[in-house]
Design an enzyme around this catalytic site. Structure first.
Site, PDB file in Angstrom:
ATOM      1  N   CYS A 152      -2.134  61.983  30.881  1.00 25.58           N
ATOM      2  CA  CYS A 152      -3.352  61.916  31.694  1.00 25.58           C
ATOM      3  C   CYS A 152      -3.608  63.172  32.514  1.00 25.58           C
ATOM      4  O   CYS A 152      -4.550  63.917  32.239  1.00 25.58           O
ATOM      5  CB  CYS A 152      -3.272  60.711  32.628  1.00 25.58           C
ATOM      6  SG  CYS A 152      -3.270  59.167  31.733  1.00 25.58           S
TER       7      CYS A 152
HETATM    8  N1  LIG Z   1      -0.389  55.940  29.421  1.00 29.79           N
HETATM    9  C1  LIG Z   1      -1.010  55.974  30.585  1.00 29.79           C
HETATM   10  O1  LIG Z   1      -0.375  55.985  31.643  1.00 29.79           O
HETATM   11  C2  LIG Z   1      -2.519  55.985  30.661  1.00 29.79           C
HETATM   12  C3  LIG Z   1      -3.103  55.760  31.924  1.00 29.79           C
HETATM   13  C4  LIG Z   1      -4.471  55.756  32.033  1.00 29.79           C
HETATM   14  C5  LIG Z   1      -5.244  56.009  30.889  1.00 29.79           C
HETATM   15  N2  LIG Z   1      -4.678  56.231  29.689  1.00 29.79           N
HETATM   16  C6  LIG Z   1      -5.556  56.462  28.548  1.00 29.79           C
HETATM   17  O2  LIG Z   1      -5.553  55.307  27.713  1.00 29.79           O
HETATM   18  C7  LIG Z   1      -5.668  55.686  26.344  1.00 29.79           C
HETATM   19  C8  LIG Z   1      -4.480  55.145  25.559  1.00 29.79           C
HETATM   20  O3  LIG Z   1      -3.296  55.715  26.081  1.00 29.79           O
HETATM   21  P1  LIG Z   1      -1.845  55.140  25.779  1.00 29.79           P
HETATM   22  O4  LIG Z   1      -0.937  55.811  26.728  1.00 29.79           O
HETATM   23  O5  LIG Z   1      -1.869  53.646  25.702  1.00 29.79           O
HETATM   24  O6  LIG Z   1      -1.623  55.736  24.299  1.00 29.79           O
HETATM   25  P2  LIG Z   1      -0.505  55.296  23.245  1.00 29.79           P
HETATM   26  O7  LIG Z   1      -0.333  56.442  22.326  1.00 29.79           O
HETATM   27  O8  LIG Z   1       0.669  54.719  23.953  1.00 29.79           O
HETATM   28  O9  LIG Z   1      -1.195  54.099  22.462  1.00 29.79           O
HETATM   29  C9  LIG Z   1      -2.293  54.260  21.626  1.00 29.79           C
HETATM   30  C10 LIG Z   1      -2.160  53.293  20.472  1.00 29.79           C
HETATM   31  O10 LIG Z   1      -3.320  53.425  19.650  1.00 29.79           O
HETATM   32  C11 LIG Z   1      -2.915  53.309  18.298  1.00 29.79           C
HETATM   33  N3  LIG Z   1      -3.954  53.873  17.458  1.00 29.79           N
HETATM   34  C12 LIG Z   1      -4.209  55.172  17.192  1.00 29.79           C
HETATM   35  N4  LIG Z   1      -5.282  55.267  16.378  1.00 29.79           N
HETATM   36  C13 LIG Z   1      -5.711  54.016  16.141  1.00 29.79           C
HETATM   37  C14 LIG Z   1      -6.781  53.480  15.379  1.00 29.79           C
HETATM   38  N5  LIG Z   1      -7.619  54.262  14.708  1.00 29.79           N
HETATM   39  N6  LIG Z   1      -6.918  52.151  15.346  1.00 29.79           N
HETATM   40  C15 LIG Z   1      -6.062  51.336  16.025  1.00 29.79           C
HETATM   41  N7  LIG Z   1      -5.042  51.791  16.767  1.00 29.79           N
HETATM   42  C16 LIG Z   1      -4.865  53.115  16.835  1.00 29.79           C
HETATM   43  C17 LIG Z   1      -1.587  54.037  18.261  1.00 29.79           C
HETATM   44  O11 LIG Z   1      -0.833  53.660  17.133  1.00 29.79           O
HETATM   45  C18 LIG Z   1      -0.958  53.592  19.579  1.00 29.79           C
HETATM   46  O12 LIG Z   1      -0.203  52.415  19.422  1.00 29.79           O
HETATM   47  C19 LIG Z   1      -5.756  57.215  26.339  1.00 29.79           C
HETATM   48  O13 LIG Z   1      -7.099  57.588  26.341  1.00 29.79           O
HETATM   49  C20 LIG Z   1      -5.115  57.596  27.654  1.00 29.79           C
HETATM   50  O14 LIG Z   1      -5.603  58.830  28.120  1.00 29.79           O
HETATM   51  C21 LIG Z   1      -3.318  56.214  29.559  1.00 29.79           C
END
Ligand SMILES: NC(=O)c1ccc[n+]([C@@H]2O[C@H](COP(=O)([O-])OP(=O)(O)OC[C@H]3O[C@@H](n4cnc5c(N)ncnc54)[C@H](O)[C@@H]3O)[C@@H](O)[C@H]2O)c1
Length: 441
Positions: free
Chosen positions: A282
């Site tokens: 992030c």
């Molecule tokens: N991790 C954090 O602390 C956090 C906090 C706030 C916001 N975010 C935002 O949330 C979003 C997700 O982050 P995250 O940390 O959960 O990511 P992550 O990589 O842990 O999880 C994303 C998931 O999406 C899946 N994926 C990818 N392409 C896909 C598709 N086409 N169809 C279905 N599934 C698919 C992946 O396999 C993975 O399991 C990002 O935009 C991130 O910036 C994350």
């Protein structure tokens, strides 16, 4: 009222009734750090939840009740799976049966610092193939302002359905803070903004079933911008703290003591702390979504570029600190054994994404240091093709220098100070410990 208006009002009313009665079938696309906790929260609230992911291993583990997200114990996940409240699949045709979808896929930056929208696009293309009237879709992935209405909306409306009448679309920024026991998905206030007022209202109703506080805003763009303001605020203030550390280091002042004393001011000051550099999915990334977007509108985001530069220099600064500390001890970096404590990007979690520890390790290794690491959350890692496994804390005794990069709670700091001959502490983990072998940032 025209007959079509009655029909459209009925579409909203039917969805609202399904949400209130918790009969709405909830879909979460992307079961990562954000998606899995959200899926669990809605299943706990009594909804039947389907998680959709492209990673077969995650699907297998969810369906086995075996959690891979630190904040979700398997003992919480497993009963939800066993009772049929939560399941996972890679088959997007599940969308046909769903009433709501939250999209939680990754939004990384390309090497050029341009947003990589490919995960949002590919998941929305799949959703669009099975999309139907009466659905609520909420994008949660962090992104540039305008994404929901300019990119997602046209993909969903392609079949002739109209937003706000036939289906409902919102953006809601995800604020999860992995490893934070006090604030988790359920009690972090949730901002939501819709493409129309009707969308915002349905989005608000939806989240209020499972989360404690919902904060509606007037548009998807406002909701998108909220997230970018929050993370830009953090990134710039960390940049300021890092620059303070550089300045204090140069003039021989203890930056930690300065910040702690300033933080006693009961108004107008909020402490941020220096460190080895930014990490995670992030803070190092999100502000560049904003600068990319505003550049197109002719505005340079100068604070963001500057803080990005300073934060990016911190691993080099740490490397220099280690180099100086070793030199003072009469040992060049070349050939010295350096143990890095903590390699995940923040304390008490296993997430290695963008971790500055990797930069610090690489910089030291390129100067000839013999680098190892200790991290109870990260059993093994690859460093430019070199496979490393976490060493025990006791190996500090055999190191020439120990560098605390991530201050996990699990570390026995007392033992570390006993064993290590020299410690560079980038997190003030040894606050209050007085010893000539400790060098602070
Ligand atoms: N991790 C954090 O602390 C956090 C906090 C706030 C916001 N975010 C935002 O949330 C979003 C997700 O982050 P995250 O940390 O959960 O990511 P992550 O990589 O842990 O999880 C994303 C998931 O999406 C899946 N994926 C990818 N392409 C896909 C598709 N086409 N169809 C279905 N599934 C698919 C992946 O396999 C993975 O399991 C990002 O935009 C991130 O910036 C994350």
């Amino acid at each position: 009222m025209l007959e079509t208006d009655v029909l459209h009002a009925a579409t909203a009313a039917i969805l609202e009734e399904k949400i209130r009665s918790r009969r709405a079938r909830v879909g979460i696309v992307g079961l990562g750090y954000v998606g899995l906790p959200l899926a669990v929260e809605f299943a706990r609230a009594g909804f039947t939840v389907t998680g959709i992911d492209i990673c077969e291993e995650k699907i297998r583990r969810v369906n086995a009740g075996d959690s891979y997200v630190g904040d979700i114990p398997s003992s919480t996940l497993a009963p939800l799976v066993e009772s049929g409240k939560l399941r996972a699949t890679s088959d997007f045709s599940a969308v046909l049966e769903l009433d709501t979808i939250n999209i939680c896929v990754p939004t990384p930056l390309r090497k050029t610092k341009d947003p990589d929208m490919s995960y949002i696009v590919s998941s929305c293309q799949e959703i669009a193939r099975h999309f139907h009237a009466g659905m609520l879709v909420i994008l949660e992935s962090t992104t540039y302002p305008g994404t929901t209405d300019e990119l997602v909306l046209p993909m969903l409306a392609k079949g002739g359905l109209q937003v706000g009448r036939d289906f409902f679309l919102c953006f809601s920024p995800e604020r999860v803070d992995p490893g934070n026991p006090r604030y988790q998905t359920a009690n972090i206030p949730k901002v939501v903004g819709g493409s129309t007022a009707a969308c915002t209202e349905i989005g608000r109703l939806f989240y209020s079933q499972a989360l404690e506080t919902v904060v509606p805003v007037s548009s998807t763009q406002v909701a998108e911008m909220v997230k970018l303001l929050e993370n830009t605020f953090r990134m710039i203030n960390i940049g300021l703290a890092n620059e303070m550390a550089l300045m204090c280091g140069r003039i021989g002042v203890d930056v930690w003591e300065v910040i702690d004393a300033a933080a006693t001011k009961p108004f107008g000051f909020m402490p941020f702390y220096p460190g080895p550099g930014l990490g995670g999915h992030c803070i190092p990334i999100d502000p560049f979504y904003l600068s990319w977007k505003t550049k197109q509108a002719g505005i340079e985001a100068r604070f963001i570029e500057l803080a990005g530069y300073i934060n990016g220099q911190m691993p080099h600064f740490v490397m220099e600190k280690v180099q100086d500390a070793l030199n003072d001890a009469g040992k060049p970096v070349k050939g010295s054994r350096i143990l890095v404590m903590g390699v995940s990007y923040k304390r008490n979690i296993d997430d290695m994404r963008e971790s500055p520890a990797l930069d610090v390790m690489l910089l030291l290794q390129r100067r000839g240091g013999v680098v190892s690491y200790c991290d109870p959350h990260v059993p093994a890692l690859n460093l430019e093709g070199l496979h490393l496994e976490s060493a025990p804390l006791e190996s500090a005794a055999a190191a020439d220098c120990v560098v605390i990069v991530t201050d996990h709670k699990a570390f026995d700091y007392k033992l570390l100070v006993e064993k290590a001959p020299l410690i560079v502490d980038t997190r003030n983990a040894l606050k209050g410990v007085v010893s000539a072998k400790i060098v602070r940032l």
